[in-house]
Write a protein that holds these residues in place. Sequence first.
Motif, PDB file in Angstrom:
ATOM      1  N   ARG A 105       0.950  -1.236   0.088  1.00  0.00           N
ATOM      2  CA  ARG A 105      -0.104   0.043  -0.176  1.00  0.00           C
ATOM      3  C   ARG A 105       0.736   1.293   0.008  1.00  0.00           C
ATOM      4  O   ARG A 105       0.728   2.252  -0.791  1.00  0.00           O
ATOM      5  N   PHE A 109       0.707   4.107  -2.803  1.00  0.00           N
ATOM      6  CA  PHE A 109       0.246   5.437  -2.602  1.00  0.00           C
ATOM      7  C   PHE A 109       1.640   6.333  -2.977  1.00  0.00           C
ATOM      8  O   PHE A 109       1.324   7.488  -3.513  1.00  0.00           O
ATOM      9  N   LEU A 144      -4.319   6.136 -10.699  1.00  0.00           N
ATOM     10  CA  LEU A 144      -4.981   5.067 -10.413  1.00  0.00           C
ATOM     11  C   LEU A 144      -4.839   3.919 -11.415  1.00  0.00           C
ATOM     12  O   LEU A 144      -5.504   2.770 -11.385  1.00  0.00           O
ATOM     13  N   ASP A 216      -9.003  -1.586  -2.749  1.00  0.00           N
ATOM     14  CA  ASP A 216      -8.921  -0.221  -3.006  1.00  0.00           C
ATOM     15  C   ASP A 216     -10.189   0.251  -2.255  1.00  0.00           C
ATOM     16  O   ASP A 216     -11.159   0.037  -1.570  1.00  0.00           O
ATOM     17  N   THR A 217     -10.177   1.926  -2.566  1.00  0.00           N
ATOM     18  CA  THR A 217     -11.260   2.609  -2.026  1.00  0.00           C
ATOM     19  C   THR A 217     -12.646   1.942  -2.082  1.00  0.00           C
ATOM     20  O   THR A 217     -13.340   1.940  -1.048  1.00  0.00           O
ATOM     21  N   HIS A 218     -12.927   1.416  -3.308  1.00  0.00           N
ATOM     22  CA  HIS A 218     -14.388   1.276  -3.462  1.00  0.00           C
ATOM     23  C   HIS A 218     -14.598  -0.481  -3.470  1.00  0.00           C
ATOM     24  O   HIS A 218     -15.523  -0.878  -3.947  1.00  0.00           O
ATOM     25  N   GLU A 219     -13.327  -1.257  -3.440  1.00  0.00           N
ATOM     26  CA  GLU A 219     -13.357  -2.559  -3.594  1.00  0.00           C
ATOM     27  C   GLU A 219     -13.803  -3.179  -2.291  1.00  0.00           C
ATOM     28  O   GLU A 219     -13.671  -2.604  -1.152  1.00  0.00           O
ATOM     29  N   THR A 220     -14.765  -4.447  -2.354  1.00  0.00           N
ATOM     30  CA  THR A 220     -15.155  -5.205  -1.245  1.00  0.00           C
ATOM     31  C   THR A 220     -14.982  -6.523  -1.851  1.00  0.00           C
ATOM     32  O   THR A 220     -14.931  -6.983  -2.993  1.00  0.00           O
ATOM     33  N   GLU A 242     -11.900   1.418 -10.020  1.00  0.00           N
ATOM     34  CA  GLU A 242     -11.656   2.735  -9.216  1.00  0.00           C
ATOM     35  C   GLU A 242     -11.587   4.021 -10.003  1.00  0.00           C
ATOM     36  O   GLU A 242     -11.989   5.085  -9.607  1.00  0.00           O
ATOM     37  N   TYR A 246     -13.875   7.460  -9.863  1.00  0.00           N
ATOM     38  CA  TYR A 246     -13.319   8.681  -9.631  1.00  0.00           C
ATOM     39  C   TYR A 246     -13.906   9.586 -10.781  1.00  0.00           C
ATOM     40  O   TYR A 246     -14.053  10.796 -10.508  1.00  0.00           O
ATOM     41  N   VAL A 340     -21.197   1.130  -1.157  1.00  0.00           N
ATOM     42  CA  VAL A 340     -20.130   1.939  -1.122  1.00  0.00           C
ATOM     43  C   VAL A 340     -20.422   3.433  -1.349  1.00  0.00           C
ATOM     44  O   VAL A 340     -19.313   4.443  -1.263  1.00  0.00           O
TER      45      VAL A 340
END
Length: 459
Positions: A105, A109, A144, A216-220, A242, A246, A340
Motif C-alpha cells: 500500500r 500510494f 489510479l 482499494d477505496t471502493h473494492e469489497t 476505481e 473517480y 460504497v
Amino acid sequence: MIEEDYKEGWRQHFPTYHFDERDIALEEYKVAAKNLESEERVFLNASNVTLVSSAALGSLLVGSSNQLITVFSGIIPPYIISLILLSIIIGFSFISLKYFSDRQRAIVFSGRKVIILRRMLGLSYGNIQLLLPNWRIEGADQPLALKLFPGWLTYAAYPFWMISIISSSVVLFLSAYFIKQNPNVIPEEFNSTFILLMGFIWFLSAMMSYRLSLLDTHETSRLIFYKFISRAIDLPLTENIEYIAYRAKLAVHETDRLKVSTLNIKKFLIFIEDRDFYSHSGISYKSLARSILGLLNIKPKSGGSTIVQQLTRTLFISDLSKTKRRKFIELALAPWVTSVFSKKSILDIYISSVRFERGCFGVVEAMNHFWGNIENNPTNAQAFFLIERVSNIRSKLLVNKIIETVNSAKEKRLLTHDDIGSLFDLYSNAVKNDKITADNTELRKLAKGLNLVCLDTHC
C-alpha cells in the motif's frame, strides 16, 4: 461509459494542474520519488529476509516437534504441542502477510503521488504509450493506473507465495503428526483427506487474508467475487473500476462547479425511474416481479431496473448487448453500489454521468445537446424533459409513455398546466432542431394527450 480523457470537456483531473510556483512542486516531486525508491527497497529486502526466516522457522518447527513432545511428556499432551506449533506458524504467516500488504500500500500510494506531481509539473507521455506501459509509474498519466493489487502473478504477490507455500507445507506436516499421535480422532480411511483439507483451508485463508488487506477505496469482497463471475459468463466488468468511480465523482464536481441546481432533476428522476429509491438497497423486488410478469404477458411490459441498476450498467458494464447476463450482473452489483456510495451520491453521480442520448453523458452535456446552453436552475418542465430522455439512444418521441407519465405527475401535483405547456414546447423545439425524431402526427397526438392545443407551425 463516461467520456475518456482525450475527448473535449471536463478533463481537469487535478485542481493545481496549472500554477506559477513550480519550484515547490519540483521539490515535493523529488521527495516523493525518493520515498518511493525507499519503499521499494524495503519491500525487496523484507522479501529476502522473510524467505530465509520462513524456511528456517518451518524447518525448526518440523524438526523440533519430537524433542518438544519428549521434553513436555507428562506435562502437556502431544496434541497440544502440535496445536501450539501450528499456531506459531499461522501467527507468523498472518503477521508477515499483513506487513507486506502494508508495504505494498505504501509503494502504490507513493507511486500515485509521484504521478500526480508529475502531471502538476506538466509531464505527460500522452495517450499513445509505445515504450512505457501506462500501468507502470514510468508511463502512467493518471494515478489510479497503479492498482493496490495488480494480480497474483506480479511482484506484489511474491511474498504471499513464499509464505503460503512454506507455511502450508508445515501445516500438512503438523496435521499428519497430529493424526499419528491421535490415531482414533479421524477414521484411518480419511487420514489423507483430512491432511490435504487442512493444508488447502490454510492456503485459502492466507490467500483471502492477503487479498482483502489490499482492497482499494471502493473494492469489497462482494465486488471481487462478482468480477470473477462476470469473467466466467463472458461479460467482464470495466477494467479499472476505481478510475471510473473517480471520473464519476469528478463529473459531480463539474456539475457543482457550473452551479447547476439538480433539485428538480432529482425529484423527477425518483418519480419517473424509481419511486422506491430510498426504501431499497439497489434492487426493487416489486418492480422486478412486475417486469417478469410483463415478459410472461401476464401484465403490461415495464422496466424493472432501479436507479442503482441503471447507474451500474452505465459505469461498470461495457457490453450492453448480452441482455440476460447484463441483468444478472446489474442485480448482483446493485447492493455493492449502495454499500460504497450514499443514496445522495448515487443520485448526484447518476445525473452527472448517465447516458441521455447516444454519445451524450451527464446532465451538462444533455443540456448543451438539446438547448445549446446550460440551465443553472432547470424548471419542472426542463427537469422532466431531461429525465424522460435518459437512455433514449434512438432519439424517438415516446408519445404514449410521455402522456402517461405527465398525467401521473400532474395527479401527484408535480407538474402544473403551465409546466405541461412548457414541456410540450421543449419537445416541439427538440423535434424542430432534429434532436428528437418525430413527425407532425406524433406531435399532434402528444398535444392532444396532454390536453393542449398544438399551435406550433411545425405541427
